[in-house]
Design an enzyme around this catalytic site. Structure first.
Site, PDB file in Angstrom:
ATOM      1  N   SER A 177      -7.596   6.061   1.495  1.00  0.00           N
ATOM      2  CA  SER A 177      -7.711   4.623   1.301  1.00  0.00           C
ATOM      3  C   SER A 177      -6.294   4.096   1.094  1.00  0.00           C
ATOM      4  O   SER A 177      -5.633   4.462   0.115  1.00  0.00           O
ATOM      5  CB  SER A 177      -8.584   4.363   0.069  1.00  0.00           C
ATOM      6  OG  SER A 177      -8.571   3.010  -0.281  1.00  0.00           O
ATOM      7  N   LYS A 223      -8.919   4.284   5.764  1.00  0.00           N
ATOM      8  CA  LYS A 223      -9.477   3.010   5.294  1.00  0.00           C
ATOM      9  C   LYS A 223      -8.328   2.105   4.894  1.00  0.00           C
ATOM     10  O   LYS A 223      -7.444   2.507   4.125  1.00  0.00           O
ATOM     11  CB  LYS A 223     -10.411   3.314   4.121  1.00  0.00           C
ATOM     12  CG  LYS A 223     -10.867   2.128   3.319  1.00  0.00           C
ATOM     13  CD  LYS A 223     -11.989   2.533   2.374  1.00  0.00           C
ATOM     14  CE  LYS A 223     -11.682   2.161   0.938  1.00  0.00           C
ATOM     15  NZ  LYS A 223     -12.761   2.558   0.008  1.00  0.00           N
ATOM     16  N   LYS A 267      -7.134  -1.408   3.189  1.00  0.00           N
ATOM     17  CA  LYS A 267      -7.563  -2.501   2.309  1.00  0.00           C
ATOM     18  C   LYS A 267      -7.173  -3.815   2.969  1.00  0.00           C
ATOM     19  O   LYS A 267      -6.045  -3.950   3.487  1.00  0.00           O
ATOM     20  CB  LYS A 267      -6.874  -2.362   0.946  1.00  0.00           C
ATOM     21  CG  LYS A 267      -7.343  -1.154   0.160  1.00  0.00           C
ATOM     22  CD  LYS A 267      -8.758  -1.338  -0.345  1.00  0.00           C
ATOM     23  CE  LYS A 267      -9.155  -0.230  -1.305  1.00  0.00           C
ATOM     24  NZ  LYS A 267     -10.509  -0.429  -1.855  1.00  0.00           N
ATOM     25  N   ASP A 271     -11.711  -2.237   3.870  1.00  0.00           N
ATOM     26  CA  ASP A 271     -12.390  -2.505   2.597  1.00  0.00           C
ATOM     27  C   ASP A 271     -11.806  -3.792   2.013  1.00  0.00           C
ATOM     28  O   ASP A 271     -10.603  -3.875   1.741  1.00  0.00           O
ATOM     29  CB  ASP A 271     -12.165  -1.332   1.632  1.00  0.00           C
ATOM     30  CG  ASP A 271     -12.943  -1.475   0.333  1.00  0.00           C
ATOM     31  OD1 ASP A 271     -13.618  -2.507   0.128  1.00  0.00           O
ATOM     32  OD2 ASP A 271     -12.882  -0.531  -0.497  1.00  0.00           O
ATOM     33  N   GLU A 282     -16.179  -2.530   4.527  1.00  0.00           N
ATOM     34  CA  GLU A 282     -16.724  -2.251   3.195  1.00  0.00           C
ATOM     35  C   GLU A 282     -16.632  -3.506   2.333  1.00  0.00           C
ATOM     36  O   GLU A 282     -15.575  -4.144   2.256  1.00  0.00           O
ATOM     37  CB  GLU A 282     -15.919  -1.091   2.593  1.00  0.00           C
ATOM     38  CG  GLU A 282     -16.415  -0.599   1.250  1.00  0.00           C
ATOM     39  CD  GLU A 282     -15.632   0.639   0.771  1.00  0.00           C
ATOM     40  OE1 GLU A 282     -15.072   1.369   1.622  1.00  0.00           O
ATOM     41  OE2 GLU A 282     -15.571   0.851  -0.446  1.00  0.00           O
ATOM     42  N   ASP A 303     -20.270  -1.245  -1.526  1.00  0.00           N
ATOM     43  CA  ASP A 303     -19.665  -0.481  -2.619  1.00  0.00           C
ATOM     44  C   ASP A 303     -20.037  -1.187  -3.928  1.00  0.00           C
ATOM     45  O   ASP A 303     -21.045  -0.854  -4.570  1.00  0.00           O
ATOM     46  CB  ASP A 303     -18.141  -0.405  -2.370  1.00  0.00           C
ATOM     47  CG  ASP A 303     -17.342   0.243  -3.497  1.00  0.00           C
ATOM     48  OD1 ASP A 303     -17.908   0.531  -4.555  1.00  0.00           O
ATOM     49  OD2 ASP A 303     -16.121   0.446  -3.328  1.00  0.00           O
ATOM     50  N   LYS A 307     -20.301   6.081  -5.311  1.00  0.00           N
ATOM     51  CA  LYS A 307     -19.361   6.594  -6.312  1.00  0.00           C
ATOM     52  C   LYS A 307     -20.224   6.938  -7.519  1.00  0.00           C
ATOM     53  O   LYS A 307     -20.787   6.027  -8.137  1.00  0.00           O
ATOM     54  CB  LYS A 307     -18.344   5.520  -6.704  1.00  0.00           C
ATOM     55  CG  LYS A 307     -17.438   5.066  -5.558  1.00  0.00           C
ATOM     56  CD  LYS A 307     -16.524   3.927  -5.989  1.00  0.00           C
ATOM     57  CE  LYS A 307     -15.643   3.469  -4.833  1.00  0.00           C
ATOM     58  NZ  LYS A 307     -14.895   2.228  -5.158  1.00  0.00           N
ATOM     59  N   GLY A 326     -14.047   6.777  -3.942  1.00  0.00           N
ATOM     60  CA  GLY A 326     -13.201   7.256  -5.029  1.00  0.00           C
ATOM     61  C   GLY A 326     -12.717   6.097  -5.873  1.00  0.00           C
ATOM     62  O   GLY A 326     -12.771   4.934  -5.458  1.00  0.00           O
TER      63      GLY A 326
HETATM   64  O1  OSB Z   1     -13.014  -0.151  -3.408  1.00  0.00           O
HETATM   65  O2  OSB Z   1     -13.098   1.894  -2.944  1.00  0.00           O
HETATM   66  C1  OSB Z   1     -12.611   0.972  -3.607  1.00  0.00           C
HETATM   67  C2  OSB Z   1      -9.830   2.331  -5.848  1.00  0.00           C
HETATM   68  C3  OSB Z   1     -10.010   1.558  -6.972  1.00  0.00           C
HETATM   69  C4  OSB Z   1     -11.001   0.607  -6.980  1.00  0.00           C
HETATM   70  C5  OSB Z   1     -11.800   0.406  -5.857  1.00  0.00           C
HETATM   71  C6  OSB Z   1     -11.633   1.193  -4.727  1.00  0.00           C
HETATM   72  C7  OSB Z   1     -10.601   2.140  -4.712  1.00  0.00           C
HETATM   73  C8  OSB Z   1     -10.270   2.959  -3.556  1.00  0.00           C
HETATM   74  C9  OSB Z   1      -9.557   4.258  -3.844  1.00  0.00           C
HETATM   75  O3  OSB Z   1     -10.461   2.617  -2.412  1.00  0.00           O
HETATM   76  C10 OSB Z   1     -10.107   5.427  -3.130  1.00  0.00           C
HETATM   77  C11 OSB Z   1      -9.557   6.729  -3.694  1.00  0.00           C
HETATM   78  O4  OSB Z   1      -9.869   7.085  -4.852  1.00  0.00           O
HETATM   79  O5  OSB Z   1      -8.816   7.387  -2.985  1.00  0.00           O
HETATM   80 MG    MG Z   2     -14.529  -0.073  -1.948  1.00  0.00          MG
END
Ligand code: OSB
Ligand code: MG
Length: 378
Positions: free
Chosen positions: A137, A163, A165, A191, A216, A241, A265, A293
């Site tokens: 991510s 992924k 952001k 995401d 996402e 999510d 998660k 994660g």
């Molecule tokens: O939206 O998936 C998410 C990290 C913190 C809060 C929200 C998210 C995330 C990540 C990190 O996308 C994914 C990872 O732990 O590698």
């Molecule tokens: Mg997410």
């Protein structure tokens, strides 16, 4: 299962690089850890996935500390539990919400029960995969070129899903640049962390040509009906999510057509029992799931990897190796990724499959408090 003692700890681990999402950013991860000990002195660690601020979920490290100390830990100390499957009901009685705080205890009880059964955690919960495909991510970058560099490096390292952001204005041009640079075979997702509204439907439809495996959480957590309307206007599958905190949310998503993929998660949905119920409900509806994660330490990662070994985890998880996040993790060995982008699921071990590095934890601990049955009944 009879828990005799629980130690709450907060640690601070600096991230190797700032992680930026649409709703906030992080340089240092404040992490809440639990160490559970049963009446026969068998112990197990677990992690609470709350962040520092309530930008991703209403819970934070500080609200979870309070909920755990005042209401949740006393409840598991008061009398024996039938087993890890009975923990959630105990925690839910008279305590609304706080799924992340509840998950930390519930998952710790699964870890403890795996140790007691001398089984690997994945085996204890019925996991079947020997290895799990790994995704990365990538946080919001300053320019499309900077994002392309990160995404290309990730593909070169072997990650099987990338992924990106996104947030309004930091989206179409960035995704186009990455798709053009990496070519049609790269498995790409985005995401939004709830940054858009249904008024952005036409704008989001401009992502359709980039052949993303999913978008996402484009809309707010409570927007299931609006996600369904948005899904009707897009060809790209939506993945939820923040919206999914329980199996009931998942059933609502399926009934409404609010998404076609679920990011599970375990720390967000209140633990493994709920995660497995979500996994099963999605599987019955032919909806794939994957393990998200929360920038976990090596302890939380052990739980995510175990969960992701269940059969309906069809897409690569956000389960990057320790070095993606930390200069030095708090477990040994650290989590690694194979050259072809898989994380191995620990087998033939007892419990989490990694050892907790207590010296390292002591070095980064900022507060700790131990609770015993006596304190719970005091
Ligand atoms: O939206 O998936 C998410 C990290 C913190 C809060 C929200 C998210 C995330 C990540 C990190 O996308 C994914 C990872 O732990 O590698
Ligand atoms: Mg997410």
């Amino acid at each position: 299962m009879h828990i005799a003692r629980v130690t709450l700890r907060e640690i601070e681990l600096p991230l190797r690089e700032r992680f930026v999402i649409s709703s906030g950013w992080m340089d240092v991860r404040r992490i809440l850890l639990l160490e559970l000990e049963d009446v026969e002195a068998v112990t197990c660690w677990s992690e609470c996935v709350c962040g520092d601020r309530p930008n991703y979920s209403p819970e934070t490290v500080d609200t979870a500390w309070l909920a755990l100390r005042e209401w949740l830990i006393p409840r598991v100390l008061e009398s024996p539990l039938e087993g890890p499957g009975a923990v959630r009901a105990r925690l839910d009685a008279g305590v609304q919400g706080h799924p992340m705080a509840k998950a930390a205890i519930e998952m710790g009880c699964w870890g403890l029960s795996a140790r007691r059964a001398d089984q690997a955690l994945a085996e204890r919960i019925g996991g079947t995969r020997e290895r799990v495909p790994t995704g990365i991510s990538i946080g919001i970058q300053d320019s499309p070129a900077a994002l392309v560099d990160k995404a290309r490096a990730a593909i070169d390292e072997g990650y099987r899903k990338v992924k990106l952001k996104i947030s309004p204005g930091v989206d179409i041009d960035y995704v186009r640049a990455v798709r053009e640079a990496l070519g049609p075979d790269a498995v790409l997702a985005v995401d939004a962390n709830a940054a858009y509204t249904l008024d952005d439907a036409e704008h989001l439809a401009r992502l359709d040509p980039f052949d993303l495996v999913m978008i996402e959480q484009p809309l707010a957590a409570g927007d299931l009906v609006r996600h369904a309307r948005l899904q009707d206007r897009l060809t790209t599958p939506l993945c939820l999510d923040e919206s999914i905190v329980s199996v009931e949310d998942t059933e609502d998503m399926l009934a409404l057509g609010a998404g076609r993929i679920v990011n599970i998660k375990p720390g967000r949905v209140g633990g493994f029992t709920s995660s497995i119920a979500i996994h099963d409900a999605a599987q019955a509806a032919d909806v794939p799931v994957w393990c998200g994660g929360m920038l976990e330490s090596g302890i939380g990662r052990a739980y995510n990897v175990a969960l992701a070994s269940l059969p309906n985890f069809h897409l690569p998880g956000d389960l990057s190796p320790s070095r993606r996040y930390w200069e030095r993790d708090i477990v040994t060995p650290e989590w690694t990724m194979t050259e072809d982008g898989f994380v191995e699921v620990p087998r033939g071990t007892s419990g989490l499959g990694v050892d907790v590095d207590i010296d390292r934890i002591d070095d980064v601990t900022t507060r700790a408090e131990t609770m015993t049955a006596a304190r719970a009944t005091a």
